[in-house]
Design a protein around this motif. Sequence first.
Motif, PDB file in Angstrom:
ATOM      1  N   ARG A 110      -6.892  -2.725   2.904  1.00  0.00           N
ATOM      2  CA  ARG A 110      -7.352  -3.812   1.852  1.00  0.00           C
ATOM      3  C   ARG A 110      -6.359  -3.756   0.414  1.00  0.00           C
ATOM      4  NH1 ARG A 110      -9.924   1.232   1.876  1.00  0.00           N
ATOM      5  NH2 ARG A 110     -10.316   2.567   0.002  1.00  0.00           N
ATOM      6  N   ARG A 111      -6.379  -4.734  -0.217  1.00  0.00           N
ATOM      7  CA  ARG A 111      -5.467  -4.790  -1.369  1.00  0.00           C
ATOM      8  C   ARG A 111      -6.236  -4.166  -2.568  1.00  0.00           C
ATOM      9  NH1 ARG A 111      -5.419  -7.734  -5.805  1.00  0.00           N
ATOM     10  NH2 ARG A 111      -3.269  -7.782  -7.207  1.00  0.00           N
ATOM     11  N   ALA A 120      -1.267   2.816  -6.265  1.00  0.00           N
ATOM     12  CA  ALA A 120      -1.564   2.102  -5.016  1.00  0.00           C
ATOM     13  C   ALA A 120      -2.070   0.678  -5.077  1.00  0.00           C
ATOM     14  CB  ALA A 120      -2.957   3.111  -4.816  1.00  0.00           C
ATOM     15  N   ASP A 121      -1.278  -0.032  -4.173  1.00  0.00           N
ATOM     16  CA  ASP A 121      -1.572  -1.456  -4.230  1.00  0.00           C
ATOM     17  C   ASP A 121      -2.333  -1.722  -3.156  1.00  0.00           C
ATOM     18  OD1 ASP A 121      -0.176  -2.332  -6.658  1.00  0.00           O
ATOM     19  OD2 ASP A 121       1.656  -1.773  -5.661  1.00  0.00           O
ATOM     20  N   ILE A 134      -0.102   2.451   0.082  1.00  0.00           N
ATOM     21  CA  ILE A 134       1.362   1.850  -0.274  1.00  0.00           C
ATOM     22  C   ILE A 134       1.434   1.285  -1.717  1.00  0.00           C
ATOM     23  CG2 ILE A 134       2.617  -0.323   0.172  1.00  0.00           C
ATOM     24  CD1 ILE A 134       1.685  -0.242   3.108  1.00  0.00           C
ATOM     25  N   GLN A 135       2.413   1.704  -2.366  1.00  0.00           N
ATOM     26  CA  GLN A 135       2.877   1.175  -3.703  1.00  0.00           C
ATOM     27  C   GLN A 135       4.009   0.129  -3.407  1.00  0.00           C
ATOM     28  OE1 GLN A 135       1.654   1.262  -6.361  1.00  0.00           O
ATOM     29  NE2 GLN A 135       3.089   1.237  -8.218  1.00  0.00           N
ATOM     30  N   VAL A 168       6.117   3.716  -0.519  1.00  0.00           N
ATOM     31  CA  VAL A 168       6.778   2.965  -1.596  1.00  0.00           C
ATOM     32  C   VAL A 168       7.537   1.787  -0.874  1.00  0.00           C
ATOM     33  CG1 VAL A 168       7.933   2.538  -3.680  1.00  0.00           C
ATOM     34  CG2 VAL A 168       6.819   4.771  -3.494  1.00  0.00           C
ATOM     35  N   VAL A 169       7.042   0.528  -0.907  1.00  0.00           N
ATOM     36  CA  VAL A 169       7.724  -0.536  -0.318  1.00  0.00           C
ATOM     37  C   VAL A 169       8.364  -1.511  -1.386  1.00  0.00           C
ATOM     38  CG1 VAL A 169       7.484  -2.394   1.291  1.00  0.00           C
ATOM     39  CG2 VAL A 169       6.200  -0.185   1.546  1.00  0.00           C
TER      40      VAL A 169
END
Length: 224
Positions: A110-111, A120-121, A134-135, A168-169
């Motif tokens: 989920r976003r 946290a995104d 995921i950030q 981190v992306v």
Amino acid sequence: MRRLRVRSPRGAAEWSAAGVVGLAGLLLLVRMTAAALTGLRAAWPAVLVVVLCAAVVVAWRLGRAAARRQRDRQRQADLRITLAEFDAMDDRRFEYALRDLLVRDGWPARRVGGGGDQAADVIGDHLQRGRIVIQAKHTRVGGKVGSSVMYAVKGTARPVHKAEHAVVVTNGAFTRDATVWGDRHGIHWIDRERLRRWAESGAALHELLGLPARSRPVRFKRAA
């Protein structure tokens, strides 16, 4: 207002009258039931047609829903996103795209990005691989993500989000200090080349990061 009270019959005459009334009521009920059964027998072909039509409609709707779910699963499994498409996105679309890629790889995700997201995104929960945070850092081509992002993710991934894996992306690059610090402290990073392998070539994220699967399902803790 005085309450009405029903008293029991008294004497033979009252008991006889009550019996006649009860018998009449019973006969009326029997006649009504018989009439209903007679009407049902007469109308059963029409009733059967209605039941069959309803069953066909229900089966058709269930079939459409199942086919739609199958198409969605197939479309998700075939999901490929090019670097050019990432570069054209804004921050929000970038986060949703990363969520979709996680789902493609088997992580119900989920976003959660936005104001106060605490680094946290996107959050994904996998029964065998645990929780991943995921950030997302969408940047212009050639832009670089620095060490401060790694510090922020390290400070919230486990304490706040109860995550076992933090990533981190970016569609850009990382500074050398950021990658060295991330490797040292267990913060995974996906730069432009790794993003291409994940999103465009179809490699699963857990394969890129080397995340092992557990033999027992993971029990997730609620985030604070």
